[in-house]
Design a protein around this motif. Structure first.
Motif, PDB file in Angstrom:
ATOM      1  N   LYS A  57       0.812  -1.027  -0.037  1.00  0.00           N
ATOM      2  CA  LYS A  57      -0.094   0.104  -0.035  1.00  0.00           C
ATOM      3  C   LYS A  57       1.052   0.979   0.042  1.00  0.00           C
ATOM      4  O   LYS A  57       1.697   1.313   0.920  1.00  0.00           O
ATOM      5  CB  LYS A  57      -1.002  -0.005   1.162  1.00  0.00           C
ATOM      6  CG  LYS A  57      -1.851  -1.078   1.212  1.00  0.00           C
ATOM      7  CD  LYS A  57      -2.905  -0.778   2.361  1.00  0.00           C
ATOM      8  CE  LYS A  57      -4.447  -0.788   1.871  1.00  0.00           C
ATOM      9  NZ  LYS A  57      -5.113  -0.791   2.945  1.00  0.00           N
ATOM     10  N   THR A  58       0.836   1.916  -0.785  1.00  0.00           N
ATOM     11  CA  THR A  58       1.637   3.281  -0.848  1.00  0.00           C
ATOM     12  C   THR A  58       0.760   4.416  -1.094  1.00  0.00           C
ATOM     13  O   THR A  58      -0.368   4.484  -1.969  1.00  0.00           O
ATOM     14  CB  THR A  58       2.488   3.185  -2.285  1.00  0.00           C
ATOM     15  OG1 THR A  58       3.010   2.030  -2.091  1.00  0.00           O
ATOM     16  CG2 THR A  58       3.218   4.386  -2.417  1.00  0.00           C
ATOM     17  N   PHE A  59       1.130   5.439  -0.479  1.00  0.00           N
ATOM     18  CA  PHE A  59       0.657   6.878  -0.559  1.00  0.00           C
ATOM     19  C   PHE A  59       1.572   7.804  -1.042  1.00  0.00           C
ATOM     20  O   PHE A  59       2.558   7.807  -0.526  1.00  0.00           O
ATOM     21  CB  PHE A  59       0.339   7.405   0.734  1.00  0.00           C
ATOM     22  CG  PHE A  59      -0.234   8.769   0.803  1.00  0.00           C
ATOM     23  CD1 PHE A  59      -1.457   9.147   0.305  1.00  0.00           C
ATOM     24  CD2 PHE A  59       0.239   9.824   0.975  1.00  0.00           C
ATOM     25  CE1 PHE A  59      -1.900  10.499   0.029  1.00  0.00           C
ATOM     26  CE2 PHE A  59       0.137  11.266   0.935  1.00  0.00           C
ATOM     27  CZ  PHE A  59      -1.188  11.558   0.518  1.00  0.00           C
ATOM     28  N   GLY A  60       1.610   8.138  -2.618  1.00  0.00           N
ATOM     29  CA  GLY A  60       2.644   8.908  -2.940  1.00  0.00           C
ATOM     30  C   GLY A  60       2.591   9.405  -4.591  1.00  0.00           C
ATOM     31  O   GLY A  60       1.472   9.016  -5.151  1.00  0.00           O
ATOM     32  N   CYS A  61       3.692   9.549  -5.084  1.00  0.00           N
ATOM     33  CA  CYS A  61       3.588   9.903  -6.475  1.00  0.00           C
ATOM     34  C   CYS A  61       3.773   8.846  -7.227  1.00  0.00           C
ATOM     35  O   CYS A  61       3.837   7.627  -6.928  1.00  0.00           O
ATOM     36  CB  CYS A  61       4.999  11.017  -6.616  1.00  0.00           C
ATOM     37  SG  CYS A  61       6.595  10.007  -6.432  1.00  0.00           S
ATOM     38  N   ALA A  62       3.767   8.881  -8.566  1.00  0.00           N
ATOM     39  CA  ALA A  62       3.853   7.887  -9.517  1.00  0.00           C
ATOM     40  C   ALA A  62       4.891   6.996  -9.454  1.00  0.00           C
ATOM     41  O   ALA A  62       5.083   5.905  -9.732  1.00  0.00           O
ATOM     42  CB  ALA A  62       3.835   8.340 -11.071  1.00  0.00           C
ATOM     43  N   ALA A  63       6.237   7.658  -9.181  1.00  0.00           N
ATOM     44  CA  ALA A  63       7.527   7.029  -8.998  1.00  0.00           C
ATOM     45  C   ALA A  63       7.336   6.178  -7.744  1.00  0.00           C
ATOM     46  O   ALA A  63       7.780   4.802  -7.630  1.00  0.00           O
ATOM     47  CB  ALA A  63       8.736   7.811  -8.886  1.00  0.00           C
ATOM     48  N   ALA A  64       6.866   6.366  -6.753  1.00  0.00           N
ATOM     49  CA  ALA A  64       6.844   5.817  -5.332  1.00  0.00           C
ATOM     50  C   ALA A  64       5.792   4.595  -5.734  1.00  0.00           C
ATOM     51  O   ALA A  64       6.111   3.471  -5.369  1.00  0.00           O
ATOM     52  CB  ALA A  64       6.123   6.567  -4.395  1.00  0.00           C
ATOM     53  N   ILE A  65       4.584   4.689  -6.350  1.00  0.00           N
ATOM     54  CA  ILE A  65       3.784   3.650  -6.595  1.00  0.00           C
ATOM     55  C   ILE A  65       4.361   2.467  -7.783  1.00  0.00           C
ATOM     56  O   ILE A  65       4.051   1.446  -7.413  1.00  0.00           O
ATOM     57  CB  ILE A  65       2.495   3.948  -7.316  1.00  0.00           C
ATOM     58  CG1 ILE A  65       1.670   4.830  -6.155  1.00  0.00           C
ATOM     59  CG2 ILE A  65       1.511   2.903  -7.808  1.00  0.00           C
ATOM     60  CD1 ILE A  65       0.511   5.909  -6.602  1.00  0.00           C
ATOM     61  N   ALA A  66       4.943   3.068  -8.647  1.00  0.00           N
ATOM     62  CA  ALA A  66       5.577   2.240  -9.740  1.00  0.00           C
ATOM     63  C   ALA A  66       6.830   1.255  -8.850  1.00  0.00           C
ATOM     64  O   ALA A  66       6.900   0.137  -9.256  1.00  0.00           O
ATOM     65  CB  ALA A  66       6.123   3.124 -10.788  1.00  0.00           C
ATOM     66  N   ALA A  67       7.722   1.875  -8.059  1.00  0.00           N
ATOM     67  CA  ALA A  67       8.705   1.243  -7.549  1.00  0.00           C
ATOM     68  C   ALA A  67       8.225   0.395  -6.413  1.00  0.00           C
ATOM     69  O   ALA A  67       8.576  -0.832  -6.443  1.00  0.00           O
ATOM     70  CB  ALA A  67       9.598   2.233  -6.768  1.00  0.00           C
ATOM     71  N   SER A  68       7.142   0.502  -5.773  1.00  0.00           N
ATOM     72  CA  SER A  68       6.526  -0.517  -4.950  1.00  0.00           C
ATOM     73  C   SER A  68       5.815  -1.635  -5.662  1.00  0.00           C
ATOM     74  O   SER A  68       6.250  -2.665  -5.151  1.00  0.00           O
ATOM     75  CB  SER A  68       5.220   0.114  -4.317  1.00  0.00           C
ATOM     76  OG  SER A  68       5.618   1.295  -3.345  1.00  0.00           O
ATOM     77  N   SER A  69       5.178  -1.600  -6.822  1.00  0.00           N
ATOM     78  CA  SER A  69       4.995  -2.528  -7.722  1.00  0.00           C
ATOM     79  C   SER A  69       5.926  -3.207  -7.974  1.00  0.00           C
ATOM     80  O   SER A  69       5.894  -4.380  -8.057  1.00  0.00           O
ATOM     81  CB  SER A  69       3.903  -2.030  -8.732  1.00  0.00           C
ATOM     82  OG  SER A  69       3.599  -2.753  -9.801  1.00  0.00           O
TER      83      SER A  69
END
Length: 129
Positions: A57-69
């Motif tokens: 689960k990520t709250f953040g920008c596109a880079a944070a979500i992509a990196a988490s994925s």
């Protein structure tokens, strides 16, 4: 705004893999970045010393979500030791790069993964006592 991201980053942002929580997770790791407010939580399920499932689960920008994925994709099926070797740089490389201004602030997913594994290992140690 998103033209600074490559197609792979945009794909993992638009269609993130392994989103959600794992009920009764074996380990949970959270990392936040106070500079831009990104917050990543990784949940892991272990079977035979291997990451059987990894969700985020990520709250953040596109880079944070992509990196988490991406880190979940990279970690599933790995042993604990192999997963601990995954670095934030590895995640950025697997995403074919991130904009320089996003490398430090948003690419903290491997840190969250490592914390989840440490959480699991600490619980295992306590259970042995």
């Amino acid at each position: 705004m998103y033209n600074m991201y490559n197609d792979k980053v945009l794909d993992h942002f638009s269609n993130p893999r392994n989103v959600g929580e794992i009920e009764a997770a074996d380990g949970i790791g959270s990392v936040g970045n106070p500079v831009d407010g990104d917050r990543i939580t990784i949940y892991i399920k272990i079977k035979d010393n291997t990451l059987a499932d990894v969700k985020f689960k990520t709250f953040g920008c596109a880079a944070a979500i992509a990196a988490s994925s991406m880190v979940t994709v990279m970690a599933i099926g790995k042993t604990l030791n192999e997963a601990l070797q995954i670095t934030n740089e590895d995640v950025a490389e697997a995403l074919d790069g991130l904009p320089p201004n996003k490398l430090r602030c948003s690419n903290i997913a491997a840190d969250a993964l490592h914390r989840a594994i440490t959480d699991y290992l600490n619980d295992e140690e306590e259970n042995k006592l």
